[in-house]
Motif scaffolding. Structure first.
Motif, PDB file in Angstrom:
ATOM      1  N   THR A  58       0.823  -1.516  -0.124  1.00  0.00           N
ATOM      2  CA  THR A  58      -0.153   0.115   0.075  1.00  0.00           C
ATOM      3  C   THR A  58       0.744   1.523   0.112  1.00  0.00           C
ATOM      4  OG1 THR A  58      -1.928  -0.997   0.765  1.00  0.00           O
ATOM      5  CG2 THR A  58      -1.700   1.301   1.207  1.00  0.00           C
ATOM      6  N   PRO A  59       1.602   1.457   0.524  1.00  0.00           N
ATOM      7  CA  PRO A  59       2.116   2.644   0.545  1.00  0.00           C
ATOM      8  C   PRO A  59       3.662   2.704  -0.015  1.00  0.00           C
ATOM      9  CG  PRO A  59       3.484   1.308   2.601  1.00  0.00           C
ATOM     10  CD  PRO A  59       2.137   0.534   2.413  1.00  0.00           C
ATOM     11  N   VAL A  60       3.964   2.064  -0.649  1.00  0.00           N
ATOM     12  CA  VAL A  60       4.827   1.730  -1.703  1.00  0.00           C
ATOM     13  C   VAL A  60       4.328   2.471  -3.523  1.00  0.00           C
ATOM     14  CG1 VAL A  60       5.552   0.476  -3.571  1.00  0.00           C
ATOM     15  CG2 VAL A  60       6.543  -0.393  -1.262  1.00  0.00           C
ATOM     16  N   ARG A  61       2.538   1.939  -3.850  1.00  0.00           N
ATOM     17  CA  ARG A  61       1.836   1.950  -3.924  1.00  0.00           C
ATOM     18  C   ARG A  61       1.518   3.265  -4.131  1.00  0.00           C
ATOM     19  NH1 ARG A  61      -1.920  -1.471  -3.319  1.00  0.00           N
ATOM     20  NH2 ARG A  61      -1.456  -3.051  -3.647  1.00  0.00           N
ATOM     21  N   ASP A  62       0.932   3.313  -3.335  1.00  0.00           N
ATOM     22  CA  ASP A  62       0.816   5.375  -2.579  1.00  0.00           C
ATOM     23  C   ASP A  62       1.762   6.305  -3.391  1.00  0.00           C
ATOM     24  OD1 ASP A  62      -1.477   4.565  -2.144  1.00  0.00           O
ATOM     25  OD2 ASP A  62      -1.208   4.657   0.082  1.00  0.00           O
ATOM     26  N   ALA A  63       3.519   5.527  -3.536  1.00  0.00           N
ATOM     27  CA  ALA A  63       4.547   6.159  -2.801  1.00  0.00           C
ATOM     28  C   ALA A  63       4.665   6.448  -4.419  1.00  0.00           C
ATOM     29  CB  ALA A  63       5.850   6.303  -2.430  1.00  0.00           C
ATOM     30  N   LEU A  64       4.574   5.493  -5.615  1.00  0.00           N
ATOM     31  CA  LEU A  64       4.620   5.781  -6.929  1.00  0.00           C
ATOM     32  C   LEU A  64       3.280   6.311  -7.768  1.00  0.00           C
ATOM     33  CD1 LEU A  64       4.697   1.660  -7.573  1.00  0.00           C
ATOM     34  CD2 LEU A  64       6.490   3.780  -7.971  1.00  0.00           C
ATOM     35  N   THR A  65       2.491   6.758  -6.596  1.00  0.00           N
ATOM     36  CA  THR A  65       1.012   7.482  -7.203  1.00  0.00           C
ATOM     37  C   THR A  65       1.522   8.503  -7.009  1.00  0.00           C
ATOM     38  OG1 THR A  65      -0.675   5.688  -7.229  1.00  0.00           O
ATOM     39  CG2 THR A  65      -0.972   8.522  -7.028  1.00  0.00           C
ATOM     40  N   LEU A  66       2.316   9.598  -5.657  1.00  0.00           N
ATOM     41  CA  LEU A  66       3.178  10.779  -5.274  1.00  0.00           C
ATOM     42  C   LEU A  66       4.208  10.833  -6.353  1.00  0.00           C
ATOM     43  CD1 LEU A  66       3.109  10.773  -2.013  1.00  0.00           C
ATOM     44  CD2 LEU A  66       1.584  12.045  -3.574  1.00  0.00           C
ATOM     45  N   LEU A  67       5.116  10.103  -7.327  1.00  0.00           N
ATOM     46  CA  LEU A  67       5.930  10.417  -8.277  1.00  0.00           C
ATOM     47  C   LEU A  67       5.518  10.220  -9.245  1.00  0.00           C
ATOM     48  CD1 LEU A  67       9.001   7.747  -6.935  1.00  0.00           C
ATOM     49  CD2 LEU A  67       8.627  10.122  -6.415  1.00  0.00           C
ATOM     50  N   GLN A  68       3.791  10.035  -9.835  1.00  0.00           N
ATOM     51  CA  GLN A  68       3.598   9.784 -11.326  1.00  0.00           C
ATOM     52  C   GLN A  68       3.197  11.393 -11.388  1.00  0.00           C
ATOM     53  OE1 GLN A  68       0.424   7.403 -13.593  1.00  0.00           O
ATOM     54  NE2 GLN A  68      -0.136   8.366 -11.853  1.00  0.00           N
ATOM     55  N   ASN A  69       2.608  11.835  -9.924  1.00  0.00           N
ATOM     56  CA  ASN A  69       2.622  13.500  -9.938  1.00  0.00           C
ATOM     57  C   ASN A  69       3.234  14.030 -10.194  1.00  0.00           C
ATOM     58  OD1 ASN A  69      -0.517  12.513  -9.311  1.00  0.00           O
ATOM     59  ND2 ASN A  69       0.175  12.919  -7.543  1.00  0.00           N
ATOM     60  N   THR A  70       4.619  14.009  -9.842  1.00  0.00           N
ATOM     61  CA  THR A  70       6.085  14.852 -10.110  1.00  0.00           C
ATOM     62  C   THR A  70       6.397  14.432 -11.795  1.00  0.00           C
ATOM     63  OG1 THR A  70       7.372  13.407  -9.948  1.00  0.00           O
ATOM     64  CG2 THR A  70       6.719  14.986  -8.097  1.00  0.00           C
ATOM     65  N   GLY A  71       5.762  13.235 -12.556  1.00  0.00           N
ATOM     66  CA  GLY A  71       6.158  12.947 -13.894  1.00  0.00           C
ATOM     67  C   GLY A  71       7.443  11.829 -13.603  1.00  0.00           C
ATOM     68  N   LEU A  72       7.812  11.271 -13.077  1.00  0.00           N
ATOM     69  CA  LEU A  72       9.453  10.845 -12.611  1.00  0.00           C
ATOM     70  C   LEU A  72       8.193   9.244 -12.761  1.00  0.00           C
ATOM     71  CD1 LEU A  72      11.195  12.154  -9.660  1.00  0.00           C
ATOM     72  CD2 LEU A  72      11.430  11.707 -12.111  1.00  0.00           C
ATOM     73  N   VAL A  73       7.235   9.233 -12.482  1.00  0.00           N
ATOM     74  CA  VAL A  73       7.324   7.951 -12.502  1.00  0.00           C
ATOM     75  C   VAL A  73       5.797   7.560 -13.821  1.00  0.00           C
ATOM     76  CG1 VAL A  73       5.865   5.705 -11.674  1.00  0.00           C
ATOM     77  CG2 VAL A  73       7.661   6.612 -10.914  1.00  0.00           C
ATOM     78  N   GLU A  74       5.790   6.557 -14.442  1.00  0.00           N
ATOM     79  CA  GLU A  74       4.069   6.183 -15.176  1.00  0.00           C
ATOM     80  C   GLU A  74       4.091   4.995 -15.237  1.00  0.00           C
ATOM     81  OE1 GLU A  74       2.855   5.613 -19.804  1.00  0.00           O
ATOM     82  OE2 GLU A  74       5.281   6.227 -19.733  1.00  0.00           O
ATOM     83  N   ILE A  75       2.752   5.628 -14.585  1.00  0.00           N
ATOM     84  CA  ILE A  75       1.920   4.138 -14.215  1.00  0.00           C
ATOM     85  C   ILE A  75       0.589   3.763 -15.450  1.00  0.00           C
ATOM     86  CG2 ILE A  75      -0.041   2.910 -13.363  1.00  0.00           C
ATOM     87  CD1 ILE A  75       0.808   5.294  -9.968  1.00  0.00           C
ATOM     88  N   ARG A  76       1.207   2.342 -15.957  1.00  0.00           N
ATOM     89  CA  ARG A  76       0.155   2.228 -16.667  1.00  0.00           C
ATOM     90  C   ARG A  76      -0.851   1.130 -15.987  1.00  0.00           C
ATOM     91  NH1 ARG A  76       5.492   0.994 -21.115  1.00  0.00           N
ATOM     92  NH2 ARG A  76       6.411   3.133 -20.380  1.00  0.00           N
TER      93      ARG A  76
END
Length: 241
Positions: free
Chosen positions: A50-68
């Motif tokens: 859960t915190p990993v998934r939430d962290a990835l969402t945060l980084l998607q908001n900054t453009g560093l991560v793309e969740i497909r």
């Protein structure tokens, strides 16, 4: 009388994971375009998904991560058009930040730029590409830290993570170009110290646009490729409770 005390709230697990993963991407521990395994990260940090998934969402908001959807999470991989847009944005911001810093704190910004130069020289001597990338980032950040304008700093923060990751990738792929880079950074400091912003803009345009050329060359030569399979990362973490 009612008293108020300011204090810093402890970071949540999500914030801790996001911060460490952000730095790992910037430092090149994850390649551009690489798939990020939630299960692997959860195991490394000793936390649930859960915190990993939430962290990835945060980084998607900054453009560093793309969740497909149905495919997973991936480190960003810019197109050439993305690179051009980032570089144009940087030139505009950094020239304006330099103008503000010159008016607001000339001595401070020149000293901050010199500190970045000293660290870059030390990184070259140590042949440390990650250290050089950090020093390069600190050099450019000095323009914003001494500008006296928090809005400029916030605007730069929008792309700072991507810029840092690209710096590391380019420095690692083209280590022989560091001396040229260092010479241009010295010239940037000289232009700022002299208040020559026309000269600074011309130099920054050449200096920053070189990132686009280097990225295109890295793609064409296969030095940077789209990665689609997750690999085990050696992210240094602190034990969680």
């Amino acid at each position: 009388m009612t008293r108020k005390f300011d204090f810093e709230m402890p970071k949540s697990l999500t914030e801790i994971v996001a911060s460490r993963l952000r730095q790992a991407i910037i430092d090149g521990e994850f390649a551009l375009g690489e798939m990020i395994s939630e299960d692997t990260l959860a195991a490394l940090f000793g936390v649930s998904r859960t915190p990993v998934r939430d962290a990835l969402t945060l980084l998607q908001n900054t453009g560093l991560v793309e969740i497909r959807p149905k495919r997973g999470s991936f480190v960003f991989q810019p197109t050439e058009a993305d690179m051009r847009a980032i570089c144009d944005f940087r030139v505009m911001l950094e020239v304006q930040a330099a103008r503000c810093a010159y008016r607001h704190d000339r001595a401070g910004v020149v000293a901050g730029l010199q500190a970045g130069l000293d660290e870059m020289e030390a990184a070259i001597a140590a042949d440390d590409d990650v250290r050089y990338g950090h020093a390069d980032s600190a050099f450019h950040l000095a323009l914003f830290l001494h500008s006296g304008n928090s809005y400029l700093l916030d605007a730069y923060d929008l792309v700072a993570g991507k810029i840092g990751a690209l710096r590391t990738a380019m420095s690692r792929q083209f280590a022989d170009a560091r001396e040229v880079s260092l010479a241009e950074h010295r010239a940037v400091q000289a232009f700022v110290d002299a208040g020559d912003f026309a000269g600074l803009e011309s130099l920054l345009t050449i200096h920053i646009d070189r990132t686009v050329d280097a990225y295109r060359l890295a793609l064409d030569s296969g030095r940077i490729a789209v990665a689609t399979k997750p690999r085990v990362q050696r992210i240094h973490t602190t034990p969680s409770t």
